[in-house]
Design an enzyme around this catalytic site. Structure first.
Site, PDB file in Angstrom:
ATOM      1  N   GLY A 116       5.863  -1.388  -3.538  1.00 23.22           N
ATOM      2  CA  GLY A 116       5.360  -2.740  -3.389  1.00 23.22           C
ATOM      3  C   GLY A 116       3.879  -2.834  -3.665  1.00 23.22           C
ATOM      4  N   ASP A 117       3.321  -1.841  -4.351  1.00 24.67           N
ATOM      5  CA  ASP A 117       1.880  -1.861  -4.607  1.00 24.67           C
ATOM      6  C   ASP A 117       1.606  -1.195  -5.955  1.00 24.67           C
ATOM      7  OD1 ASP A 117      -1.094  -1.853  -3.994  1.00 24.67           O
ATOM      8  OD2 ASP A 117      -0.310  -2.519  -2.064  1.00 24.67           O
ATOM      9  N   ASP A 118       0.440  -0.554  -6.081  1.00 21.46           N
ATOM     10  CA  ASP A 118       0.088   0.035  -7.369  1.00 21.46           C
ATOM     11  C   ASP A 118       1.042   1.167  -7.734  1.00 21.46           C
ATOM     12  OD1 ASP A 118      -2.113  -1.653  -7.372  1.00 21.46           O
ATOM     13  OD2 ASP A 118      -3.441  -0.134  -6.512  1.00 21.46           O
ATOM     14  N   ASN A 141       0.811  -1.216   0.000  1.00 21.04           N
ATOM     15  CA  ASN A 141       0.000   0.000   0.000  1.00 21.04           C
ATOM     16  C   ASN A 141       0.844   1.265   0.000  1.00 21.04           C
ATOM     17  OD1 ASN A 141      -2.688   0.774  -0.362  1.00 21.04           O
ATOM     18  ND2 ASN A 141      -3.356  -0.536   1.315  1.00 21.04           N
ATOM     19  N   GLN A 196       2.432  -3.838  -8.196  1.00 24.14           N
ATOM     20  CA  GLN A 196       1.312  -4.465  -8.892  1.00 24.14           C
ATOM     21  C   GLN A 196       0.979  -3.810 -10.225  1.00 24.14           C
ATOM     22  OE1 GLN A 196      -2.067  -5.481  -6.390  1.00 24.14           O
ATOM     23  NE2 GLN A 196      -0.797  -5.392  -4.572  1.00 24.14           N
TER      24      GLN A 196
END
Length: 433
Positions: free
Chosen positions: A233-235, A211, A257
């Protein structure tokens, strides 16, 4: 009385020493660990052009609310956000999405924030304290967004860096005509207690930087995102509801992601529209974190389960339409493109609701996609699993050359109409969540 006068004298001295001519101010930090938050906001209120020069570091120990109407803010030095987690948890500004909070709100029209270039100046969110506290929890309450542009128009953020964001780096809400250009975001875990990630075998450690989105847009129109580098580590980029007329150029995503359309349909009383999105020249590859996807779409189930947000919800509706994604180059992603229409983070058995989403995904063009998969999702290249309550319509794949080395390429299209350019099958495969 003496204490009050002394405090007032100190504050005025800071402003007077910073004030120059014609509404132009240079702000020097107090130093020695003293809080610069109030003098930062006071200087912005008093001046038209504000410069925080290098190599200074400004200690930010309180929430920031800045009306930047007709102003230029040059953050060449570093705004270092304090690690008093209890303060931020209890005092950060709430935003109207998923019960999230933010450390800094920038509002007003006709303004510019200039940074010191990539990986210089800007913000140091000191996010490691937050990553260690969260230890793999996706939506742990109280983590503040670093910089939120809210109720703003005709604004530019340029050559700006956010290192170690506490949560999402940028958030744009209820705003119009916003340009974010030349942006660097880096969220990297340095806690030795985390298992070492090894993207080649699927070990992502605990992904303590979950997040740490690069940017989320919400209820905003006419946004330009250009020349970004994001490690997280996310979008990399996420479009929330009512994100319209957005143009994105030349973005490099390292780990995480990839590009997210969603999540959508979380609020039963809201209609989420994501329309007229153009993206070009996007590069994606794993780094210290896996690259789980290049592009993915996600809709909540069509009934409200386990509300309120952040981890429950569903029952909303809406549409994603008129999307053109072109010239995506990627390597080592788990699954290049997928859609899930059965999203929930509640603990109920979600399978019973997987046919209920009414989010429509239509008129999507995917052009000039090339790259390879990691092999961690077998041979799946495209996995579009739409709800029978809202079949996906008019998806076109033009010059798709992605491959899954060592596997038979798989293309799954469930509850779709008029999908062209790929050899769809109807056999479902696993969906990354």
């Amino acid at each position: 009385m003496f204490t009050s006068l002394a405090a007032l004298s100190l504050a005025l001295a800071g402003l007077i020493s910073a004030q120059q001519s014609n509404g132009t101010c240079t702000l020097i930090p107090y130093g020695n660990g003293r809080d610069d938050s109030q003098q930062f906001m006071d200087t912005i209120s008093a001046c038209d052009v504000i410069t925080l020069p290098q190599p200074y570091t400004y200690s930010i120990q309180r929430v920031l609310y800045t009306n930047l109407q007709d102003k230029v803010l040059n953050v060449l030095g570093t705004l270092s956000f304090d690690t008093d987690l209890a303060y931020w948890i209890n005092n950060s500004y709430p935003i109207d999405f998923q019960n999230q909070v933010t450390a800094w709100i920038a509002t007003g029209s006709n303004w510019t924030i200039n940074g010191g270039g990539w990986n210089a100046g800007g913000i140091d969110g000191n996010g490691q304290a937050w990553y260690t506290r969260a230890a793999g929890f996706g939506n742990q309450a109280g983590r503040p967004i670093s910089l939120s542009v809210i109720n703003a128009s005709d604004a530019v953020i340029k050559d700006f860096s956010i290192r170690q964001p506490q949560f999402w780096a940028f958030y744009v809400d209820t705003s119009k005509n916003i340009t974010l250009e030349g942006i660097y975001v880096n969220a990297t875990n340095h806690d030795p207690a985390e298992p070492v990630a090894n993207p080649s075998n699927g070990n992502n450690g605990n992904n303590w930087v979950v997040n740490t989105d690069g940017i989320d847009t919400y209820r905003s129109d006419s946004i330009v995102i250009k020349d970004w580098t994001v490690q997280n580590g996310d979008d990399c980029i996420a479009y929330k509801g009512n994100s319209t007329n957005i143009q994105v150029y030349n973005v490099s995503c390292h780990g995480g992601q990839g590009i997210a359309f969603g999540s959508l349909g979380q609020y039963p009383e809201r209609v989420d529209l994501v329309e007229n999105i153009y993206m070009s020249d996007i590069h994606l590859q794993p780094s210290v974190n896996r690259m789980t996807g290049a592009v993915y779409f996600k809709a909540w189930v069509g009934v409200n389960v386990g509300g309120p947000p952040p981890n429950g919800g569903g029952g909303g509706t809406g549409m994603v339409s008129n999307v053109l994604l072109e010239n995506f180059i990627f390597e080592g992603v788990d699954e290049p493109l997928y859609l899930q229409s059965c999203l929930t983070y509640s603990s109920v058995n979600v399978a019973q609701y997987c046919n209920t989403s009414t989010l429509v995904f239509q008129d999507i063009t995917v052009k000039d996609f090339s790259g390879t998969t990691s092999g961690l999702n077998n041979g799946s290249l495209v996995d579009i699993v739409c709800s029978p309550s809202a079949p996906c319509k008019n998806w076109q794949f033009l010059n798709w050359t992605a491959t899954a080395p060592g596997y038979t390429d798989e293309y799954t299209c469930i509850n779709t109409e008029n999908v062209g350019g790929i050899p769809c099958t109807s056999a479902p495969v696993s969906i990354i969540v």
